[in-house]
Design a protein around this motif. Structure first.
Motif, PDB file in Angstrom:
ATOM      1  N   SER A 135      35.115 -61.169 -33.304  1.00 31.17           N
ATOM      2  CA  SER A 135      34.561 -60.228 -32.321  1.00 31.17           C
ATOM      3  C   SER A 135      34.320 -60.910 -30.974  1.00 31.17           C
ATOM      4  O   SER A 135      34.612 -60.342 -29.916  1.00 31.17           O
ATOM      5  N   ASP A 136      33.820 -62.149 -31.011  1.00 28.92           N
ATOM      6  CA  ASP A 136      33.579 -62.901 -29.771  1.00 28.92           C
ATOM      7  C   ASP A 136      34.892 -63.255 -29.087  1.00 28.92           C
ATOM      8  O   ASP A 136      34.998 -63.196 -27.858  1.00 28.92           O
ATOM      9  N   LEU A 137      35.892 -63.633 -29.891  1.00 30.10           N
ATOM     10  CA  LEU A 137      37.198 -63.990 -29.331  1.00 30.10           C
ATOM     11  C   LEU A 137      37.828 -62.784 -28.644  1.00 30.10           C
ATOM     12  O   LEU A 137      38.349 -62.896 -27.525  1.00 30.10           O
ATOM     13  N   CYS A 138      37.782 -61.622 -29.294  1.00 26.44           N
ATOM     14  CA  CYS A 138      38.356 -60.400 -28.714  1.00 26.44           C
ATOM     15  C   CYS A 138      37.633 -60.033 -27.415  1.00 26.44           C
ATOM     16  O   CYS A 138      38.267 -59.624 -26.433  1.00 26.44           O
ATOM     17  N   LYS A 139      36.322 -60.189 -27.413  1.00 28.60           N
ATOM     18  CA  LYS A 139      35.550 -59.875 -26.216  1.00 28.60           C
ATOM     19  C   LYS A 139      35.930 -60.807 -25.075  1.00 28.60           C
ATOM     20  O   LYS A 139      36.089 -60.386 -23.928  1.00 28.60           O
ATOM     21  N   GLU A 140      36.108 -62.093 -25.388  1.00 29.99           N
ATOM     22  CA  GLU A 140      36.463 -63.083 -24.373  1.00 29.99           C
ATOM     23  C   GLU A 140      37.855 -62.827 -23.809  1.00 29.99           C
ATOM     24  O   GLU A 140      38.101 -62.990 -22.611  1.00 29.99           O
ATOM     25  N   LEU A 141      38.773 -62.403 -24.676  1.00 28.74           N
ATOM     26  CA  LEU A 141      40.147 -62.147 -24.247  1.00 28.74           C
ATOM     27  C   LEU A 141      40.326 -60.759 -23.646  1.00 28.74           C
ATOM     28  O   LEU A 141      41.350 -60.480 -23.018  1.00 28.74           O
ATOM     29  N   GLY A 142      39.348 -59.880 -23.851  1.00 31.70           N
ATOM     30  CA  GLY A 142      39.445 -58.531 -23.301  1.00 31.70           C
ATOM     31  C   GLY A 142      40.441 -57.662 -24.039  1.00 31.70           C
ATOM     32  O   GLY A 142      41.129 -56.833 -23.433  1.00 31.70           O
ATOM     33  N   ILE A 143      40.533 -57.855 -25.364  1.00 27.54           N
ATOM     34  CA  ILE A 143      41.489 -57.090 -26.164  1.00 27.54           C
ATOM     35  C   ILE A 143      40.785 -56.559 -27.407  1.00 27.54           C
ATOM     36  O   ILE A 143      39.668 -56.962 -27.731  1.00 27.54           O
ATOM     37  N   THR A 144      41.459 -55.656 -28.122  1.00 21.11           N
ATOM     38  CA  THR A 144      40.911 -55.134 -29.365  1.00 21.11           C
ATOM     39  C   THR A 144      41.313 -56.040 -30.523  1.00 21.11           C
ATOM     40  O   THR A 144      42.234 -56.853 -30.415  1.00 21.11           O
ATOM     41  N   ARG A 145      40.609 -55.871 -31.646  1.00 22.41           N
ATOM     42  CA  ARG A 145      40.932 -56.649 -32.847  1.00 22.41           C
ATOM     43  C   ARG A 145      42.365 -56.342 -33.321  1.00 22.41           C
ATOM     44  O   ARG A 145      43.090 -57.236 -33.753  1.00 22.41           O
ATOM     45  N   GLN A 146      42.758 -55.053 -33.203  1.00 23.14           N
ATOM     46  CA  GLN A 146      44.115 -54.669 -33.616  1.00 23.14           C
ATOM     47  C   GLN A 146      45.169 -55.379 -32.770  1.00 23.14           C
ATOM     48  O   GLN A 146      46.205 -55.825 -33.277  1.00 23.14           O
ATOM     49  N   THR A 147      44.894 -55.469 -31.456  1.00 20.85           N
ATOM     50  CA  THR A 147      45.836 -56.160 -30.569  1.00 20.85           C
ATOM     51  C   THR A 147      45.937 -57.630 -30.932  1.00 20.85           C
ATOM     52  O   THR A 147      47.033 -58.208 -30.963  1.00 20.85           O
ATOM     53  N   LEU A 148      44.803 -58.249 -31.227  1.00 19.89           N
ATOM     54  CA  LEU A 148      44.793 -59.664 -31.598  1.00 19.89           C
ATOM     55  C   LEU A 148      45.640 -59.906 -32.837  1.00 19.89           C
ATOM     56  O   LEU A 148      46.526 -60.771 -32.851  1.00 19.89           O
ATOM     57  N   TYR A 149      45.396 -59.109 -33.900  1.00 16.03           N
ATOM     58  CA  TYR A 149      46.111 -59.311 -35.153  1.00 16.03           C
ATOM     59  C   TYR A 149      47.586 -58.939 -35.056  1.00 16.03           C
ATOM     60  O   TYR A 149      48.395 -59.364 -35.877  1.00 16.03           O
ATOM     61  N   ARG A 150      47.934 -58.126 -34.070  1.00 16.58           N
ATOM     62  CA  ARG A 150      49.341 -57.787 -33.879  1.00 16.58           C
ATOM     63  C   ARG A 150      50.131 -58.981 -33.334  1.00 16.58           C
ATOM     64  O   ARG A 150      51.344 -59.066 -33.489  1.00 16.58           O
ATOM     65  N   HIS A 151      49.427 -59.895 -32.675  1.00 20.93           N
ATOM     66  CA  HIS A 151      50.091 -61.050 -32.059  1.00 20.93           C
ATOM     67  C   HIS A 151      49.884 -62.355 -32.820  1.00 20.93           C
ATOM     68  O   HIS A 151      50.773 -63.211 -32.839  1.00 20.93           O
ATOM     69  N   VAL A 152      48.700 -62.505 -33.435  1.00 23.09           N
ATOM     70  CA  VAL A 152      48.378 -63.746 -34.153  1.00 23.09           C
ATOM     71  C   VAL A 152      47.710 -63.389 -35.474  1.00 23.09           C
ATOM     72  O   VAL A 152      46.823 -62.539 -35.516  1.00 23.09           O
ATOM     73  N   SER A 153      48.136 -64.039 -36.552  1.00 22.47           N
ATOM     74  CA  SER A 153      47.559 -63.765 -37.869  1.00 22.47           C
ATOM     75  C   SER A 153      46.180 -64.410 -37.993  1.00 22.47           C
ATOM     76  O   SER A 153      45.831 -65.303 -37.216  1.00 22.47           O
ATOM     77  N   PRO A 154      45.372 -63.987 -38.996  1.00 24.86           N
ATOM     78  CA  PRO A 154      44.030 -64.547 -39.176  1.00 24.86           C
ATOM     79  C   PRO A 154      44.006 -66.055 -39.390  1.00 24.86           C
ATOM     80  O   PRO A 154      43.024 -66.716 -39.058  1.00 24.86           O
ATOM     81  N   ASN A 155      45.090 -66.616 -39.932  1.00 25.56           N
ATOM     82  CA  ASN A 155      45.121 -68.063 -40.147  1.00 25.56           C
ATOM     83  C   ASN A 155      45.808 -68.823 -39.010  1.00 25.56           C
ATOM     84  O   ASN A 155      46.141 -69.995 -39.142  1.00 25.56           O
ATOM     85  N   GLY A 156      46.010 -68.143 -37.882  1.00 24.24           N
ATOM     86  CA  GLY A 156      46.513 -68.835 -36.700  1.00 24.24           C
ATOM     87  C   GLY A 156      48.016 -68.949 -36.604  1.00 24.24           C
ATOM     88  O   GLY A 156      48.531 -69.832 -35.897  1.00 24.24           O
ATOM     89  N   GLU A 157      48.760 -68.074 -37.267  1.00 20.04           N
ATOM     90  CA  GLU A 157      50.222 -68.113 -37.192  1.00 20.04           C
ATOM     91  C   GLU A 157      50.718 -67.059 -36.209  1.00 20.04           C
ATOM     92  O   GLU A 157      50.179 -65.954 -36.130  1.00 20.04           O
ATOM     93  N   LEU A 158      51.766 -67.402 -35.474  1.00 20.76           N
ATOM     94  CA  LEU A 158      52.327 -66.497 -34.474  1.00 20.76           C
ATOM     95  C   LEU A 158      53.089 -65.364 -35.149  1.00 20.76           C
ATOM     96  O   LEU A 158      53.922 -65.595 -36.020  1.00 20.76           O
ATOM     97  N   ARG A 159      52.781 -64.136 -34.746  1.00 20.07           N
ATOM     98  CA  ARG A 159      53.474 -62.972 -35.280  1.00 20.07           C
ATOM     99  C   ARG A 159      54.551 -62.504 -34.298  1.00 20.07           C
ATOM    100  O   ARG A 159      54.590 -62.969 -33.151  1.00 20.07           O
ATOM    101  N   PRO A 160      55.456 -61.588 -34.732  1.00 17.76           N
ATOM    102  CA  PRO A 160      56.576 -61.167 -33.875  1.00 17.76           C
ATOM    103  C   PRO A 160      56.179 -60.766 -32.458  1.00 17.76           C
ATOM    104  O   PRO A 160      56.830 -61.155 -31.497  1.00 17.76           O
ATOM    105  N   ASP A 161      55.110 -59.973 -32.310  1.00 19.30           N
ATOM    106  CA  ASP A 161      54.699 -59.556 -30.970  1.00 19.30           C
ATOM    107  C   ASP A 161      54.261 -60.747 -30.127  1.00 19.30           C
ATOM    108  O   ASP A 161      54.488 -60.786 -28.918  1.00 19.30           O
ATOM    109  N   GLY A 162      53.609 -61.714 -30.776  1.00 17.24           N
ATOM    110  CA  GLY A 162      53.199 -62.917 -30.067  1.00 17.24           C
ATOM    111  C   GLY A 162      54.402 -63.749 -29.632  1.00 17.24           C
ATOM    112  O   GLY A 162      54.414 -64.317 -28.547  1.00 17.24           O
TER     113      GLY A 162
END
Length: 208
Positions: free
Chosen positions: A170-197
């Motif tokens: 929640s703090d990371l999303c707030k700092e980046l100015g994005i939603t949790r869904q946007t975050l997970y669309r680009h980077v996985s919970p364990n720090g791996e790059l996803r296709p959108d990223g």
């Protein structure tokens, strides 16, 4: 080959480079391979630095005492190191806040990558806030608007933060100015790059 660079702010002899010089020698730099400037860090025309950068060849390592000896400002410093990396030249910082930077090692590359991403992120925040302020001035009383999009620097920062036990999503999303869904669309919970990223980072400097 190790190439050293030293700089002092005054040319009147009131400051000396002995401390920097001795540190470079202790780090293995030959005396004849040390370049020097006696000028302010903000001065653009530094002959010693220019000659030092010209002397560097692929495989060499530029050694400085502290980061503030090298760059005029953060933007100049990052551009200089990116140019060195492009040319196959490493950078090693001996002391100060940048002492963990050694771009000849994977860990050092990661540290500078995060460092550069933070600077890029800061510039983007300034730009975004300026744009938001102008929009607000044009549309008084208007509310809402879509969240800011992901950018290369935001993806890099998310990569560095995700997977760390102490990271609060929640703090990371707030700092980046994005939603949790946007975050997970680009980077996985364990720090791996996803296709959108990967699409975001395509065509820019490879992370890490």
């Amino acid at each position: 080959m190790l190439i050293g660079y030293t700089r002092i702010s005054k040319a009147d002899g009131s400051q000396v480079t002995d401390l920097q010089y001795d540190a470079l020698i202790d780090a293995g730099v030959e005396a004849e391979a040390i370049y020097e400037d006696r000028a302010s860090g903000k001065q653009e025309d530094r002959v010693g630095l220019a000659n030092c950068l010209k002397a560097l060849r692929p495989g060499d390592v530029l050694v400085v005492w502290k980061l503030d000896r090298l760059g005029r400002n953060l933007h100049h410093l990052i551009n200089t190191v990116h140019d060195l990396t492009r040319r196959g030249i490493g950078l090693k910082v001996l002391s100060g806040h940048g002492a963990t930077i050694d771009t000849t090692t994977p860990a050092g590359k990661l540290v500078f990558g995060i460092f550069a991403a933070l600077a890029e992120f800061e510039r983007e925040l300034i730009t975004e806030r300026t744009i938001a302020g102008l929009a607000s001035a044009r549309a008084r009383g208007r509310k809402g608007g879509r969240p800011f999009k992901m950018t290369p620097s935001k993806v890099r920062l998310a990569l560095a933060a995700m997977g760390q036990a102490e990271t609060k999503i929640s703090d990371l999303c707030k700092e980046l100015g994005i939603t949790r869904q946007t975050l997970y669309r680009h980077v996985s919970p364990n720090g791996e790059l996803r296709p959108d990223g990967k699409k975001i980072l395509k065509g820019v400097m490879h992370f890490g």
